[in-house]
Design a protein around this motif. Sequence first.
Motif, PDB file in Angstrom:
ATOM      1  N   LEU A   1       0.835  -1.200   0.000  1.00 49.91           N
ATOM      2  CA  LEU A   1       0.000   0.000   0.000  1.00 49.91           C
ATOM      3  C   LEU A   1       0.880   1.265   0.000  1.00 49.91           C
ATOM      4  O   LEU A   1       0.636   2.203  -0.767  1.00 49.91           O
TER       5      LEU A   1
ATOM      6  N   ILE B   1     -14.223   4.887 -14.456  1.00 49.00           N
ATOM      7  CA  ILE B   1     -15.306   5.701 -13.917  1.00 49.00           C
ATOM      8  C   ILE B   1     -14.668   6.819 -13.122  1.00 49.00           C
ATOM      9  O   ILE B   1     -13.566   6.661 -12.598  1.00 49.00           O
ATOM     10  N   GLY B   2     -15.345   7.929 -13.089  1.00 48.19           N
ATOM     11  CA  GLY B   2     -14.762   9.097 -12.417  1.00 48.19           C
ATOM     12  C   GLY B   2     -14.664   8.877 -10.926  1.00 48.19           C
ATOM     13  O   GLY B   2     -15.044   7.825 -10.403  1.00 48.19           O
ATOM     14  N   SER B   3     -14.163   9.890 -10.242  1.00 50.01           N
ATOM     15  CA  SER B   3     -14.026   9.798  -8.787  1.00 50.01           C
ATOM     16  C   SER B   3     -15.361   9.442  -8.152  1.00 50.01           C
ATOM     17  O   SER B   3     -16.389   9.967  -8.549  1.00 50.01           O
ATOM     18  N   ILE B   4     -15.312   8.537  -7.228  1.00 53.01           N
ATOM     19  CA  ILE B   4     -16.542   8.130  -6.566  1.00 53.01           C
ATOM     20  C   ILE B   4     -16.873   9.120  -5.455  1.00 53.01           C
ATOM     21  O   ILE B   4     -18.004   9.480  -5.248  1.00 53.01           O
TER      22      ILE B   4
ATOM     23  N   LEU C   1      -9.232  -1.917  -2.590  1.00 54.67           N
ATOM     24  CA  LEU C   1      -8.809  -0.662  -1.961  1.00 54.67           C
ATOM     25  C   LEU C   1      -7.942   0.146  -2.927  1.00 54.67           C
ATOM     26  O   LEU C   1      -8.147   1.342  -3.133  1.00 54.67           O
ATOM     27  N   LEU C   2      -6.992  -0.529  -3.535  1.00 56.79           N
ATOM     28  CA  LEU C   2      -6.104   0.137  -4.487  1.00 56.79           C
ATOM     29  C   LEU C   2      -6.908   0.698  -5.650  1.00 56.79           C
ATOM     30  O   LEU C   2      -6.676   1.817  -6.104  1.00 56.79           O
ATOM     31  N   TRP C   3      -7.853  -0.091  -6.113  1.00 57.85           N
ATOM     32  CA  TRP C   3      -8.653   0.324  -7.264  1.00 57.85           C
ATOM     33  C   TRP C   3      -9.445   1.584  -6.910  1.00 57.85           C
ATOM     34  O   TRP C   3      -9.522   2.530  -7.698  1.00 57.85           O
ATOM     35  N   LEU C   4      -9.993   1.582  -5.703  1.00 57.14           N
ATOM     36  CA  LEU C   4     -10.752   2.756  -5.261  1.00 57.14           C
ATOM     37  C   LEU C   4      -9.845   3.977  -5.181  1.00 57.14           C
ATOM     38  O   LEU C   4     -10.195   5.071  -5.617  1.00 57.14           O
ATOM     39  N   LEU C   5      -8.646   3.735  -4.623  1.00 58.89           N
ATOM     40  CA  LEU C   5      -7.670   4.812  -4.498  1.00 58.89           C
ATOM     41  C   LEU C   5      -7.342   5.371  -5.880  1.00 58.89           C
ATOM     42  O   LEU C   5      -7.363   6.585  -6.106  1.00 58.89           O
TER      43      LEU C   5
ATOM     44  N   THR D   1      -9.059   5.085  -8.666  1.00 54.42           N
ATOM     45  CA  THR D   1     -10.211   5.688  -9.325  1.00 54.42           C
ATOM     46  C   THR D   1     -10.497   7.065  -8.742  1.00 54.42           C
ATOM     47  O   THR D   1     -10.730   8.027  -9.466  1.00 54.42           O
TER      48      THR D   1
END
Lengths: 666, 320, 333
Positions: A113, A187-190, C51-55, C57
């Motif tokens: 991470l 997809i754009g920022s959630i 988590l990485l994908w969300l980060l 995106t």
Amino acid sequence: MLIARQKNNQWYWLGGGLAMAIIPLWAELPGWLLPFVIAIYLWRLIYPQHLARQGKWIKLLVVTVSVMLLSVSIGSIFSLQGFVGLLVLASSLKLIELETRRDYLLMVFLGCLISACQLLFYNSVLSFGYTLCSLLILHTALLQMFINSESAQSVKQRLLASILKVTIIFLQALPIAIILFIVMPRIGSIWTVPINSNVAKTGVTDSLTAGDIGQLNQDFSVAMRITFSSSAQPSVSQMYWRGMSLAAFDGKTWRRVPEAAPLSDKLRNKLQKVTERTAGPLYRYQIMQEATGRPWLYSLSTPIVRNREIVQGQDYSLSRHSPLQRRFQYEVTSAADFIDNTPLGHEQYLRYTQLPGAGNPQTRAFAQQLKQRLGSTQNIIDFLTEQYQHGFSYTLSPGKLSTENPIDDFLFNTKRGYCEHFASSSAFLLRAAGVPARIATGYQGGQWSTDHQYLLVTQAQAHAWVEFWDEQSGWVRWDPTAVVAPERISRGTSEFLLLDGRAQDIAALFRKNSWVRNWQLQWDGLNYQWHRWVLGYNSQLQFQFVKKLLGAVDSWRIGLLILLVLGLVIAPLMIKSSRKSGTRQTDPVIKLCHKLDKKMAKLQLHREPQETLSRFLSRAAIEQPSLAVALRSIAADLEKLLYYPTSSSSAEIATVAANIKKLKYR
Amino acid sequence: MNIVERETRVNVNLLEQIEASVSEVLLGKQAKIKLVICCLLARGHLLIEDLPGMGKTTLAQAFAEVLGLAYNRVQFTSDLLPADLLGVSIFNRQESSFSFQQGPIFTQLLLADEINRTTPKTQSALLEAMEEQQVSIDGKTRPLPEPFFVIATQNPSSHSGTYPLPESQLDRFLMRIELGYPNAAAERIILQRLGTATKGHRARANKLSAIINVEQLETLQYQASQVSVSDALLDYVQRLISYSRDNESIGCGISPRGSLALLSAAKAWALIEHRDYLLPEDIQQVFPAVIAHRISATGAVKAQEAVADHILTQVDVIYS
Amino acid sequence: MPIHTENWNARFINLLLSKRKTLKKRHQLTHKNLFIFPSLLGLCYLLFIMLLWLLGTNYQNNLILALSYLLISIMLVSIFHSYVNLQGLTVSVAPSAAVFCGEIAIIPLCFESAQQGRYQGIKIGWRGAPIAPIEWGGKGEIAATLAFKTTVRGKIQVPRLELRSYYPLGLLRCWCLLPLDLQVVVYPQAVAASPIESGFEADAEAAANATQYRRRADTVEFDNLQRYQQGESIKNIAWKHYARSDILYRKNSLNTPQANTSLRWDQYPAAGCEQKLQHLCFAALRLSEQDRSYSLTLPQVYIEASSGASHLQQVLTALALCEERALPERLNS
């Protein structure tokens, strides 16, 4: 003993991977954090067991103090820096009590991470490569947990083998990842996230002061990259990447006047029409501008854009609603021969002839003189051109000018300077002579990449020139610097520096060497492609690319593509393994027998294990009289292939195979 | 190649004659007679296990007649000593030296009757001679005549007063067969013959004339060994053997000697069937006779043969 | 064989396994008997990828997105690596020696690899508990043993053998459950009978023996007396001494050959079926230790009197295999 050593080994991998992940972040984190982390690492290294035995209260104290310190030094813990700082802190503190297998695995994830977070701050090819390397190390640490720990192999061998294994896995995963990257929808920022907002403001400013800087710093970092999509391209010396015009002058500094109104619709439509025709010099190009922290954009003269994010001012300058916090890419079309000679309004006339009440009396007098003597604007320009060509010289270190009357000082005394001096004094002179004039800033020129794919513009190419008003031609560009030092324009600044003979800059010296220069251009080429295709790969580009790749954007095509790549990656692995197991029947005749058995099973005829072919097939012939002839001949042929002393030929095998295939069941 | 083939054809017809004439004496036992011929062609020794009075001796005798071999019969009793079988050195007073008096084993076809009634000592003397094709007495090795066959008979081991042969010695016999009761038709003929023949049918065997000579027999044996075997069949043999070795319910697996015996017997069977190549049927035909006595030391013949048949049903002929 | 039906997972696996019931001595691991499923770590890994994908995106960061795709590809690729790791391995089982109930049977296993040291991080064990790692030691074929705790007598089918590996990255569990064709003969536990269970009331045969003994008693010399041990013939008991001391003594006669002892089903009338078998087992062991000859009579089996190790084995096996159904109902006397 052995187990202990192995544990240590695993620890080295994990520690190494974590260190690799943390190191590039040090610039983003408070200064005290790095020594703190190093201290913990060293402690752990020297007393592997000591830390774990510390009391609960001491641990809690360390955690509380360090988190508080972090929040104080970063300001807000809920910013991006705060988040990353916490991660680094957590991973380092966890080292203290790294005991169980679960801790170890958790640390690997933390490391991954942190490694990924590095990409929030840096996004060059090198950073990405570095992140991949640290992920590789962390995955090797993971692999260490799940391989044989036997003593037959030496430690070194095992390490090599595990690195190799992980590398193979990475290499196999890479094509799949690339395909996923290409086709997976964006997809754009959630939700909104704290953005890294401290991009340094670089590039051209919205003010210009001649003479307050003694020496101009040469900055060779990239300002922007331009790709032409039209075949018509201006020559490099004619490439003036205009940013904005500076109209307000207070005697020392030229400033940008915030535009009250955007470009009128009428003019816009007119320009639009011009760009729609096919004849004439029409330049279409794509600009990828580096993050500047400022809103304005650059283009060739009279541009038109179709991007809703971009607004166009009355002076045709482009800007964005928000500052550029990251690289920005935009398409521009420029009609070079477009003439906007709409008469200036009174307000505009005042603005472009405005001068401060006092200062530079010598210049003012000279301008009045010129106006009376020469009359027309063009004559004044011609006279000035001639004046500049004789007696004026271009230098990057002109020395300071007098603070009282800098323009007088420059024009009548030092006569040495660079673009800002020439532009500033010319504009002043023209205004003093009653000609509406302004300063335009931006970049001039550029350097083609080795494959002539794109033009590279560096900060060193920042430039300033003059625009004056002519009743017939509208605003006309006039670059006094080009008059004084034509080399500066035709060859670019860096070469000019060498000609100047005053180059102290080692980097500039290196540029003399052609291979270094070549290499540098290649490297920039790679970076450009990286920015263009990887970092700038947005849903629009994705749609175009996937359409080009697959013919159309369908989910089944995409799925098929993914499967295809997966198959290609996996096939060698599977073939290798099936060869290894060696259980496959390789004898073609035996394979035929298998086929026959399968075929007969469909006829509800099953061969008993001890039943020989001839016996089985004669039994089958009785049960299926319609096939009797075919079955008998197959039996005879197959037995011959199987048991006769003569070697079987492939032709015979093919015949029998064909016969078996021909067996029809009802 | 052609010459050999022609010779084979002639000789193989001879084999059928042998079968025919022996079965004149031993009625309704064609299959068993064929197995015996097969055993002879594979240069193996034969063990016949059955109840008394089933025609074991008659069979042996008839074979000796038709093959034109020198024939001796030894009745194994509990007091038979090795010397009685092999021979002794006797001091000759006239020549003042020992002269060797050959025992009954020095013959071409030996009928060892009721072999399990004698002591293990005598049994092993015979079995050693069978294996080595020679006899060692008084430190001198004497070869046995060529060819040398032993047809041994034994009573079922459950009978009292028997010394059952150990596995290691059973292994020396290429085949073990059981004659079994004749069928009703054959029995009827036997009974009818009692009326016509004066001395019973053991006397009839003496009347059989030799059909082949020793050279012809040796040619046949050579031809049997030259029968070609494809890889597919070698695989089959190996599968059979490994099944017998891997399977727990089978007392002891087939030894390499057993697998060699199986293959040579199957080859001989192929020759009897007028072929110069082997088929899986050949292996299956000889399998119980060759294998049954090798896979477990104890138990009835029927049970052992059932195990052998079980192996056949479990192992696929073509592939594993 | 314990079947775990606690969770759906096990039930699902059972469903899958029910089709593959053939017991075999030798198994080769192929796609037909190998299962692959994400491990707990693998599920965490998937979460991490999310988590990485969300980060990526949210920050519109293509590189982090690319990283998440890379990680998911790694997981995909490692499915095949984990399959290849176990595939082709051959497991065979050799018969195990018989044990007494409650003891631990040692099951000898043999693992053959097609290539040296190719198989990584394999653990073996009975279903649900693979704990013992296989140490290849650079060899292509290794032998290993597994302990199997026996709890009931009889011919016990061993549970399924489980091979499990988390190789390469621990993200996936690749395992197989092999039905081994191996039955362990478990003898009854040897338990001494209490005198009450022994039931000294003699049946007809014992009575006859006793009379015989009584007739000869005067002429037989006993040089010493020994404590009576369970399972010994009751006809040698020195009843006179028992009457005096309340302790059972056995008379060691020197000049009579030791008579055949018979172990009989009805010898312990007071005990339950299993107990009877346990006592008989104990008696057989005792007699065998003294190198005496004995016969065994069970409702369906009779073993002639003999002695020696193989006889003991025969007797014990008969006791182990004695079928519950075939036993007569216990007399409620």
